[in-house]
Enzyme design. Structure first.
Site, PDB file in Angstrom:
ATOM      1  N   CYS A 182       0.799  -1.270  -0.046  1.00  0.00           N
ATOM      2  CA  CYS A 182      -0.066  -0.083  -0.203  1.00  0.00           C
ATOM      3  C   CYS A 182       0.834   1.255  -0.057  1.00  0.00           C
ATOM      4  CB  CYS A 182      -0.845   0.133   1.173  1.00  0.00           C
ATOM      5  SG  CYS A 182      -2.335  -0.900   1.105  1.00  0.00           S
ATOM      6  N   ASP A 213      10.695  -6.413  -8.138  1.00  0.00           N
ATOM      7  CA  ASP A 213      10.621  -6.988  -7.008  1.00  0.00           C
ATOM      8  C   ASP A 213      12.147  -6.380  -6.334  1.00  0.00           C
ATOM      9  OD1 ASP A 213       9.310 -10.066  -5.725  1.00  0.00           O
ATOM     10  OD2 ASP A 213      11.405  -9.371  -4.828  1.00  0.00           O
ATOM     11  N   ASN A 222       1.474 -16.120  -5.579  1.00  0.00           N
ATOM     12  CA  ASN A 222       1.188 -17.028  -4.185  1.00  0.00           C
ATOM     13  C   ASN A 222       0.102 -16.617  -3.332  1.00  0.00           C
ATOM     14  OD1 ASN A 222       3.741 -18.453  -5.160  1.00  0.00           O
ATOM     15  ND2 ASN A 222       5.086 -16.818  -4.476  1.00  0.00           N
ATOM     16  N   HIS A 276      -0.692  -8.661   0.439  1.00  0.00           N
ATOM     17  CA  HIS A 276      -1.470  -7.737  -0.318  1.00  0.00           C
ATOM     18  C   HIS A 276      -1.256  -8.299  -1.880  1.00  0.00           C
ATOM     19  CE1 HIS A 276      -1.960  -3.129  -1.934  1.00  0.00           C
ATOM     20  NE2 HIS A 276      -2.270  -3.837  -2.910  1.00  0.00           N
ATOM     21  N   HIS A 281      -0.413  -9.836  -5.091  1.00  0.00           N
ATOM     22  CA  HIS A 281       0.441  -9.346  -6.285  1.00  0.00           C
ATOM     23  C   HIS A 281       0.833 -10.399  -7.129  1.00  0.00           C
ATOM     24  CE1 HIS A 281       2.666 -10.906  -2.506  1.00  0.00           C
ATOM     25  NE2 HIS A 281       3.565 -11.430  -3.358  1.00  0.00           N
ATOM     26  N   HIS A 329       3.691 -11.900  -9.664  1.00  0.00           N
ATOM     27  CA  HIS A 329       5.200 -12.028 -10.167  1.00  0.00           C
ATOM     28  C   HIS A 329       5.240 -11.951 -11.560  1.00  0.00           C
ATOM     29  CE1 HIS A 329       6.993 -12.942  -5.822  1.00  0.00           C
ATOM     30  NE2 HIS A 329       5.649 -13.276  -5.742  1.00  0.00           N
TER      31      HIS A 329
HETATM   32  P1  AMP Z   1       5.261 -13.652  -2.014  1.00  0.00           P
HETATM   33  O1  AMP Z   1       5.951 -14.759  -1.344  1.00  0.00           O
HETATM   34  O2  AMP Z   1       4.556 -13.810  -3.270  1.00  0.00           O
HETATM   35  O3  AMP Z   1       4.319 -12.995  -1.016  1.00  0.00           O
HETATM   36  O4  AMP Z   1       6.495 -12.589  -2.480  1.00  0.00           O
HETATM   37  C1  AMP Z   1       6.601 -11.370  -2.039  1.00  0.00           C
HETATM   38  C2  AMP Z   1       7.602 -10.583  -2.598  1.00  0.00           C
HETATM   39  O5  AMP Z   1       7.687  -9.212  -2.491  1.00  0.00           O
HETATM   40  C3  AMP Z   1       9.141 -11.247  -2.636  1.00  0.00           C
HETATM   41  O6  AMP Z   1       9.712 -11.695  -3.729  1.00  0.00           O
HETATM   42  C4  AMP Z   1       9.811  -9.796  -2.005  1.00  0.00           C
HETATM   43  O7  AMP Z   1      10.939  -9.621  -2.790  1.00  0.00           O
HETATM   44  C5  AMP Z   1       8.994  -8.757  -2.626  1.00  0.00           C
HETATM   45  N1  AMP Z   1       9.051  -7.589  -1.778  1.00  0.00           N
HETATM   46  C6  AMP Z   1       8.975  -7.467  -0.451  1.00  0.00           C
HETATM   47  N2  AMP Z   1       9.110  -6.202  -0.200  1.00  0.00           N
HETATM   48  C7  AMP Z   1       9.317  -5.225  -1.296  1.00  0.00           C
HETATM   49  C8  AMP Z   1       9.519  -4.203  -1.492  1.00  0.00           C
HETATM   50  N3  AMP Z   1       9.496  -3.226  -0.497  1.00  0.00           N
HETATM   51  N4  AMP Z   1       9.711  -3.732  -2.712  1.00  0.00           N
HETATM   52  C9  AMP Z   1       9.562  -4.633  -3.847  1.00  0.00           C
HETATM   53  N5  AMP Z   1       9.432  -5.903  -3.771  1.00  0.00           N
HETATM   54  C10 AMP Z   1       9.273  -6.388  -2.307  1.00  0.00           C
HETATM   55 ZN    ZN Z   2      -1.738  -3.212   1.285  1.00  0.00          ZN
END
Ligand code: AMP
Ligand code: ZN
Length: 108
Positions: A7, A30, A81, A92, A94, A96
């Site tokens: 957010c 990422d 995921n 939140h 997302h 990839h």
């Molecule tokens: P997930 O396991 O699908 O929830 O993946 C979360 C992803 O968010 C991981 O690949 C992290 O490297 C990425 N992530 C976490 N914090 C940040 C951030 N501040 N900016 C960009 N990517 C992030």
């Molecule tokens: Zn959020």
């Protein structure tokens, strides 16, 4: 949501390189890339999981993936995921988008 890192990125409270943005979604790299190309597409609205996305958000997510991945001529992988067994770490939703190398199957 106050303490949600994604957010904060969507609201520009945390700096990120925004690769795509419209009224509903943003895409950004990422922070810990696992492929030469690794970006995340998120809705601006805080929803935890894929099942809560509305049709407008899904349309914008597809547009973001389409525009950015158009440079990935050899293909790409889209991953969501969801939940504990899905390996979701950031609550939140997302997507990839991974490209720039050959990806194997099945994932771990
Ligand atoms: P997930 O396991 O699908 O929830 O993946 C979360 C992803 O968010 C991981 O690949 C992290 O490297 C990425 N992530 C976490 N914090 C940040 C951030 N501040 N900016 C960009 N990517 C992030
Ligand atoms: Zn959020």
């Amino acid at each position: 949501m106050a303490d949600c890192i994604f957010c904060k990125i969507a609201k520009k409270e945390i700096a990120s390189q925004i690769l795509f943005e419209d009224s509903r979604v943003v895409a950004f790299p990422d922070i810990n890339p696992v492929s030469p190309v690794h970006f995340l597409v998120i809705p601006k609205r805080h929803v935890e999981g894929i099942l809560e996305l509305n049709s407008e958000e899904l349309t914008s997510i597809q547009a973001a993936i389409k525009i950015i991945s158009s440079l990935c001529r050899d293909g790409f992988r889209v991953v969501n995921n969801f939940g504990k067994d899905g390996g979701q770490e950031v609550p939140h939703v997302h997507f990839h988008v991974l490209a720039g190398r050959k990806h194997s199957w099945p994932p771990g």
